[in-house]
Design a protein around this motif. Structure first.
Motif, PDB file in Angstrom:
ATOM      1  N   THR A 268       0.762  -1.124   0.071  1.00 21.08           N
ATOM      2  CA  THR A 268       0.088  -0.054  -0.090  1.00 21.08           C
ATOM      3  C   THR A 268       0.903   0.965  -0.179  1.00 21.08           C
ATOM      4  O   THR A 268       1.845   1.391   0.975  1.00 21.08           O
TER       5      THR A 268
ATOM      6  N   CYS B  73      -0.680   7.845  -3.007  1.00 18.49           N
ATOM      7  CA  CYS B  73      -0.692   8.460  -4.317  1.00 18.49           C
ATOM      8  C   CYS B  73      -0.239   9.941  -4.271  1.00 18.49           C
ATOM      9  O   CYS B  73      -0.938  10.697  -3.480  1.00 18.49           O
TER      10      CYS B  73
ATOM     11  N   LYS C  56      -4.234  10.006  -1.988  1.00 15.34           N
ATOM     12  CA  LYS C  56      -5.147   8.725  -1.180  1.00 15.34           C
ATOM     13  C   LYS C  56      -4.430   7.455  -1.353  1.00 15.34           C
ATOM     14  O   LYS C  56      -3.141   7.523  -1.893  1.00 15.34           O
ATOM     15  N   GLU C  57      -4.785   6.265  -0.814  1.00 13.45           N
ATOM     16  CA  GLU C  57      -4.053   5.136  -0.888  1.00 13.45           C
ATOM     17  C   GLU C  57      -3.972   4.469  -2.113  1.00 13.45           C
ATOM     18  O   GLU C  57      -5.098   4.183  -2.642  1.00 13.45           O
ATOM     19  N   GLY C  58      -2.864   4.181  -2.888  1.00 13.61           N
ATOM     20  CA  GLY C  58      -3.025   3.284  -3.928  1.00 13.61           C
ATOM     21  C   GLY C  58      -2.133   1.858  -3.690  1.00 13.61           C
ATOM     22  O   GLY C  58      -1.850   1.574  -2.530  1.00 13.61           O
TER      23      GLY C  58
ATOM     24  N   CYS D 167      -3.340   4.087  -8.802  1.00 11.39           N
ATOM     25  CA  CYS D 167      -4.547   4.465  -7.793  1.00 11.39           C
ATOM     26  C   CYS D 167      -5.916   4.245  -8.280  1.00 11.39           C
ATOM     27  O   CYS D 167      -6.126   4.714  -9.361  1.00 11.39           O
TER      28      CYS D 167
ATOM     29  N   HIS E  66      -8.578   5.438  -7.300  1.00 12.39           N
ATOM     30  CA  HIS E  66      -9.457   6.797  -6.816  1.00 12.39           C
ATOM     31  C   HIS E  66      -9.276   7.433  -8.114  1.00 12.39           C
ATOM     32  O   HIS E  66     -10.510   8.143  -8.363  1.00 12.39           O
TER      33      HIS E  66
END
Length: 503
Positions: A41, A44, A49-51, A73, A75
């Motif tokens: 994890t 980004c 946010k988490e990619g 990512c 998102h």
């Protein structure tokens, strides 16, 4: 070595493992050892946010261990792919040159590390080092350059028409290499088709190819261009060189502060050195201060003159670094340049022949006709060792530089290369245009029945390569006096003409 194979399996075995996982529809891959790739994890940098970053540790055929990374990512859709070397920085930098003369040469593989500079002299094109590594082909490299330059051409035509015209000329030449003649001018204005090339490979097309030269210069020694057949490929050349202090600073091997202090220290030492015109004796050992080509720290190079019976004087230089353990030995001739070149042919028949002393100068080439091995002049540098020692060094160099493993190499190629290495101890030919090489005569002063020595006149091209065509060692004093006399006469005539004009 076994640990490296476990951590960095061949990319072909990873592909087979992935196919098997798809065939059995494996859904539970929580165990990290069963996964083809490792997922981490990551943040980004686009939307914060988490990619997910996927890592694959593998070994690239004809290269070294690498880490292939892919970030995505979910998102915002941001992606990033790159390749990094998992190996160490080599002791010496490497410079590769490949002549691209046929369309089949466009399929040569290229491994470009982040510190590698790419140059195409015919196009006056230089690609500086980047922050990302690249595994591609010659065609892929040209296609990427074409796409990058072509991307901003519409805007460039408005903001800088002159620069756009210059770049368009380069694009036309790149397009000729790719043989992408089917694109219309209207397509270049279409944003969705900028930088596109035909789906058909450029190497499979029938259009003529403009010949060009591709050069890779990597101070880290982790880049590579594929050769065809063997290292005797006439269109391929590799050269190793010692890094400069500036290159070591760029690679992070030496800090800028340490480099500045080392330069000041070396300057102060050189200013204290005394110049002597005394002859060098066999008992003297000279010390030269310098920098380590591997780590960049200060070291001393020692030099000693040695007289070889029935041959000539040579200079042996030894370099040892106490910081990183780097070692290098080199041999140079201590005599005048010979009028003719020398070719030595030795038939190796038993173990006693392998113990012969051999001096290979930095200008000598080595060949073994039985196995089609040809080492160009200058390969391996100057060496003073035994015949077995230099053959072992050839074996180690070939084993280290040619990575015949993985899915990109054919089984027949691997078998042929192993046979090639096993049969390396055969008859050898040492060809030195400066006649500074030597093989021990076990029957000296009588002729050796297993060794043939032939002298020959150097060609004009050999003299030009060695810089001998521009050297004049006789009669230069009279030339200087004649030139000085002509200059005096010219000044005198000018003064005389000036006096007449004033009168």
């Amino acid at each position: 070595m076994a640990q490296n194979e476990t951590l960095f399996p061949a990319i072909g075995s990873l592909a087979v493992k992935a196919d098997e996982a798809l065939d059995v529809h494996e859904e539970n891959t929580d165990d990290g050892e069963d996964k083809v790739v490792q997922e981490v994890t990551s943040l980004c940098m686009n939307c914060h946010k988490e990619g997910v970053t996927r890592l694959m540790l593998t070994s690239i055929p004809y290269f070294r261990e690498v880490i292939v990374m892919s970030f995505r990512c979910e998102h915002c859709g941001a992606t990033n792919n790159e390749i990094q070397s998992a190996g160490k920085i080599q002791e010496e930098g490497t410079a590769y040159t490949a002549r691209i003369l046929a369309r089949s040469d466009l399929d040569r593989q290229i491994v470009r590390s982040p510190s590698c500079e790419v140059v195409i002299p015919e196009l006056e094109l230089t690609l500086p080092p980047t922050s990302r590594g690249q595994l591609t082909t010659v065609e892929g490299l040209i296609s990427n350059v074409y796409a990058d330059l072509n991307m901003d051409q519409p805007l460039r035509r408005i903001q800088d028409p002159e620069g756009a015209a210059t770049i368009q000329g380069l694009l036309d030449r790149l397009r000729a290499i790719l043989s992408d003649e089917d694109e219309d001018e209207d397509e270049e204005q279409d944003e969705n088709k900028l930088g596109e090339v035909n789906a058909k490979k450029a190497s499979d097309k029938d259009a003529p190819l403009p010949a060009f030269t591709l050069k890779l210069d990597d101070p880290a020694g982790n880049s590579w261009i594929e050769f065809i057949g063997s290292m005797a490929d006439p269109k391929w050349n590799m050269r190793q060189y010692r890094r400069t202090l500036e290159q070591n600073v760029t690679l992070g091997l030496v800090s800028a502060d340490e480099a500045g202090a080392a330069s000041e220290n070396l300057t102060s030492i050189n200013e204290k050195d005394e110049i002597t015109t005394d002859a060098i004796t066999d008992d003297e050992v000279f010390v030269f201060h310098g920098h380590c080509s591997s780590c960049g720290h200060s070291l001393d190079t020692k030099m000693k003159k040695v007289t070889i019976p029935y041959f000539k004087d040579i200079l042996i230089m030894s370099t040892n670094c106490d910081r990183c353990g780097y070692r290098d030995n080199e041999v140079k001739s201590g005599s005048a340049i010979s009028e003719k070149g020398k070719r030595i042919a030795l038939k190796v028949e038993d173990r006693e022949d392998l113990s012969r002393d051999i001096l290979k100068s930095e200008t000598a080439g080595l060949s073994i006709p039985e196995i089609d091995l040809v080492l160009q002049h200058g390969t391996l540098g100057g060496r003073f060792t035994t015949l077995e020692g230099i053959l072992n060094q050839v074996y180690e160099e070939l084993s280290d530089k040619v990575f015949a493993q993985g899915d990109a190499s054919k089984p027949s190629d691997r078998t042929g290369f192993e046979t090639f290495l096993r049969n390396l101890k055969e008859a050898i030919i040492l060809d030195d245009p400066l006649a500074n090489s030597y093989v021990q005569n076990l029957y000296a002063p009588d002729p050796d029945p297993n060794m043939t020595i032939e002298t020959y006149d150097r060609t004009w091209e050999q003299n030009e390569e060695l810089g001998l065509n521009d050297i004049k060692v006789e009669g230069y004093e009279s030339d200087e006096k004649r030139e000085a006399g002509e200059a005096t006469k010219t000044v005198r005539d000018a003064v005389h003409d000036r006096s007449i004009s004033l009168a």
